[in-house]
Design a protein around this motif. Structure first.
Motif, PDB file in Angstrom:
ATOM      1  N   GLY A   1      39.434  -0.964  37.814  1.00 14.31           N
ATOM      2  CA  GLY A   1      40.206  -1.834  36.937  1.00 14.31           C
ATOM      3  C   GLY A   1      39.694  -3.256  36.798  1.00 14.31           C
ATOM      4  N   ILE A   2      38.480  -3.508  37.254  1.00 15.81           N
ATOM      5  CA  ILE A   2      37.903  -4.848  37.110  1.00 15.81           C
ATOM      6  C   ILE A   2      37.257  -4.949  35.734  1.00 15.81           C
ATOM      7  N   GLU A   3      37.620  -5.980  34.985  1.00 16.92           N
ATOM      8  CA  GLU A   3      37.124  -6.146  33.623  1.00 16.92           C
ATOM      9  C   GLU A   3      35.619  -6.431  33.618  1.00 16.92           C
ATOM     10  N   ALA A   4      34.967  -5.988  32.554  1.00 19.24           N
ATOM     11  CA  ALA A   4      33.518  -6.141  32.419  1.00 19.24           C
ATOM     12  C   ALA A   4      33.084  -7.597  32.502  1.00 19.24           C
ATOM     13  N   ASP A   5      33.848  -8.521  31.908  1.00 19.36           N
ATOM     14  CA  ASP A   5      33.435  -9.923  31.948  1.00 19.36           C
ATOM     15  C   ASP A   5      33.493 -10.484  33.368  1.00 19.36           C
ATOM     16  N   ILE A   6      34.439 -10.021  34.176  1.00 24.13           N
ATOM     17  CA  ILE A   6      34.499 -10.458  35.569  1.00 24.13           C
ATOM     18  C   ILE A   6      33.319  -9.883  36.357  1.00 24.13           C
TER      19      ILE A   6
ATOM     20  N   GLU B   1      -2.581  -1.908  39.603  1.00 20.70           N
ATOM     21  CA  GLU B   1      -1.836  -0.868  38.886  1.00 20.70           C
ATOM     22  C   GLU B   1      -0.792  -0.223  39.796  1.00 20.70           C
ATOM     23  N   LEU B   2      -1.157   0.046  41.032  1.00 19.94           N
ATOM     24  CA  LEU B   2      -0.222   0.628  41.993  1.00 19.94           C
ATOM     25  C   LEU B   2       0.938  -0.327  42.263  1.00 19.94           C
ATOM     26  N   ASP B   3       0.629  -1.603  42.450  1.00 17.47           N
ATOM     27  CA  ASP B   3       1.674  -2.603  42.667  1.00 17.47           C
ATOM     28  C   ASP B   3       2.639  -2.670  41.488  1.00 17.47           C
ATOM     29  N   ALA B   4       2.108  -2.588  40.279  1.00 23.68           N
ATOM     30  CA  ALA B   4       2.952  -2.622  39.080  1.00 23.68           C
ATOM     31  C   ALA B   4       3.833  -1.381  39.014  1.00 23.68           C
ATOM     32  N   MET B   5       3.293  -0.238  39.384  1.00 21.71           N
ATOM     33  CA  MET B   5       4.080   0.995  39.378  1.00 21.71           C
ATOM     34  C   MET B   5       5.196   0.933  40.427  1.00 21.71           C
ATOM     35  N   ILE B   6       4.877   0.411  41.602  1.00 25.17           N
ATOM     36  CA  ILE B   6       5.880   0.285  42.664  1.00 25.17           C
ATOM     37  C   ILE B   6       6.982  -0.668  42.226  1.00 25.17           C
ATOM     38  N   GLU B   7       6.604  -1.792  41.623  1.00 27.60           N
ATOM     39  CA  GLU B   7       7.600  -2.748  41.144  1.00 27.60           C
ATOM     40  C   GLU B   7       8.481  -2.128  40.064  1.00 27.60           C
ATOM     41  N   ALA B   8       7.897  -1.394  39.150  1.00 27.59           N
ATOM     42  CA  ALA B   8       8.676  -0.738  38.088  1.00 27.59           C
ATOM     43  C   ALA B   8       9.649   0.272  38.677  1.00 27.59           C
ATOM     44  N   GLU B   9       9.204   1.011  39.686  1.00 20.30           N
ATOM     45  CA  GLU B   9      10.092   1.996  40.321  1.00 20.30           C
ATOM     46  C   GLU B   9      11.241   1.290  41.042  1.00 20.30           C
ATOM     47  N   LYS B  10      10.938   0.198  41.741  1.00 13.88           N
ATOM     48  CA  LYS B  10      11.991  -0.564  42.419  1.00 13.88           C
ATOM     49  C   LYS B  10      13.006  -1.104  41.418  1.00 13.88           C
ATOM     50  N   LYS B  11      12.526  -1.577  40.281  1.00 16.59           N
ATOM     51  CA  LYS B  11      13.434  -2.095  39.249  1.00 16.59           C
ATOM     52  C   LYS B  11      14.331  -0.982  38.710  1.00 16.59           C
ATOM     53  N   GLN B  12      13.775   0.207  38.529  1.00 19.75           N
ATOM     54  CA  GLN B  12      14.565   1.324  38.044  1.00 19.75           C
ATOM     55  C   GLN B  12      15.646   1.702  39.048  1.00 19.75           C
ATOM     56  N   VAL B  13      15.294   1.749  40.331  1.00 23.49           N
ATOM     57  CA  VAL B  13      16.269   2.073  41.369  1.00 23.49           C
ATOM     58  C   VAL B  13      17.341   0.989  41.434  1.00 23.49           C
ATOM     59  N   ALA B  14      16.935  -0.273  41.369  1.00 21.50           N
ATOM     60  CA  ALA B  14      17.903  -1.370  41.384  1.00 21.50           C
ATOM     61  C   ALA B  14      18.845  -1.267  40.190  1.00 21.50           C
ATOM     62  N   PHE B  15      18.315  -0.913  39.037  1.00 19.38           N
ATOM     63  CA  PHE B  15      19.134  -0.729  37.835  1.00 19.38           C
ATOM     64  C   PHE B  15      20.171   0.369  38.063  1.00 19.38           C
ATOM     65  N   GLU B  16      19.745   1.459  38.682  1.00 17.34           N
ATOM     66  CA  GLU B  16      20.662   2.567  38.965  1.00 17.34           C
ATOM     67  C   GLU B  16      21.746   2.144  39.955  1.00 17.34           C
ATOM     68  N   TYR B  17      21.367   1.402  41.011  1.00 17.46           N
ATOM     69  CA  TYR B  17      22.360   0.894  41.963  1.00 17.46           C
ATOM     70  C   TYR B  17      23.372   0.002  41.265  1.00 17.46           C
ATOM     71  N   HIS B  18      22.865  -0.877  40.425  1.00 19.42           N
ATOM     72  CA  HIS B  18      23.746  -1.805  39.713  1.00 19.42           C
ATOM     73  C   HIS B  18      24.696  -1.044  38.807  1.00 19.42           C
ATOM     74  N   ASN B  19      24.192  -0.046  38.103  1.00 16.36           N
ATOM     75  CA  ASN B  19      25.055   0.750  37.221  1.00 16.36           C
ATOM     76  C   ASN B  19      26.148   1.476  38.002  1.00 16.36           C
ATOM     77  N   GLU B  20      25.803   1.981  39.187  1.00 14.87           N
ATOM     78  CA  GLU B  20      26.814   2.651  40.022  1.00 14.87           C
ATOM     79  C   GLU B  20      27.895   1.664  40.458  1.00 14.87           C
ATOM     80  N   ALA B  21      27.479   0.483  40.910  1.00 19.12           N
ATOM     81  CA  ALA B  21      28.448  -0.533  41.336  1.00 19.12           C
ATOM     82  C   ALA B  21      29.310  -0.976  40.156  1.00 19.12           C
ATOM     83  N   TRP B  22      28.699  -1.119  39.002  1.00 18.36           N
ATOM     84  CA  TRP B  22      29.426  -1.509  37.788  1.00 18.36           C
ATOM     85  C   TRP B  22      30.482  -0.458  37.445  1.00 18.36           C
ATOM     86  N   ALA B  23      30.081   0.800  37.462  1.00 18.70           N
ATOM     87  CA  ALA B  23      31.011   1.891  37.149  1.00 18.70           C
ATOM     88  C   ALA B  23      32.158   1.937  38.160  1.00 18.70           C
TER      89      ALA B  23
END
Length: 88
Positions: free
Chosen positions: A38-43, A10-32
């Motif tokens: 001016g880089i298009e979304a498809d690129i 259960e702890l491992d699953a929680m840690i993995e879920a938290e890492k995925k959430q942080v990675a999602f946030e990093y990706h969203n920041e880089a995307w923004a």
């Protein structure tokens, strides 16, 4: 035979879920940042997929990545990635 500790699982699953959430946030920041530059979304999307596939092949080999891509294709065909289904 090794016993499985449900608390550790259960702890491992929680840690993995938290890492995925942080990675999602990093990706969203880089995307923004890319969009604001001016880089298009498809690129951005194609580059993100290419980068991810390259890293996955390096880590797991082509055969496992092909199986993963096949699974993603099936999920795509079943509508899992439709914008209205996005929970983030």
């Amino acid at each position: 035979m090794q016993m499985i500790d449900p608390q550790n699982v259960e702890l491992d699953a929680m840690i993995e879920a938290e890492k995925k959430q942080v990675a999602f946030e990093y990706h969203n920041e880089a995307w923004a940042d890319g969009m604001s530059d001016g880089i298009e979304a498809d690129i951005l999307a194609e580059t993100a997929i290419s980068t991810a596939l390259t890293e996955l092949v390096r880590l797991h080999g082509e055969e496992k990545v092909v199986a993963m891509v096949d699974s993603l294709r099936q999920r795509l065909q079943h509508g899992e990635f439709r914008p209205e289904r996005n929970l983030h």
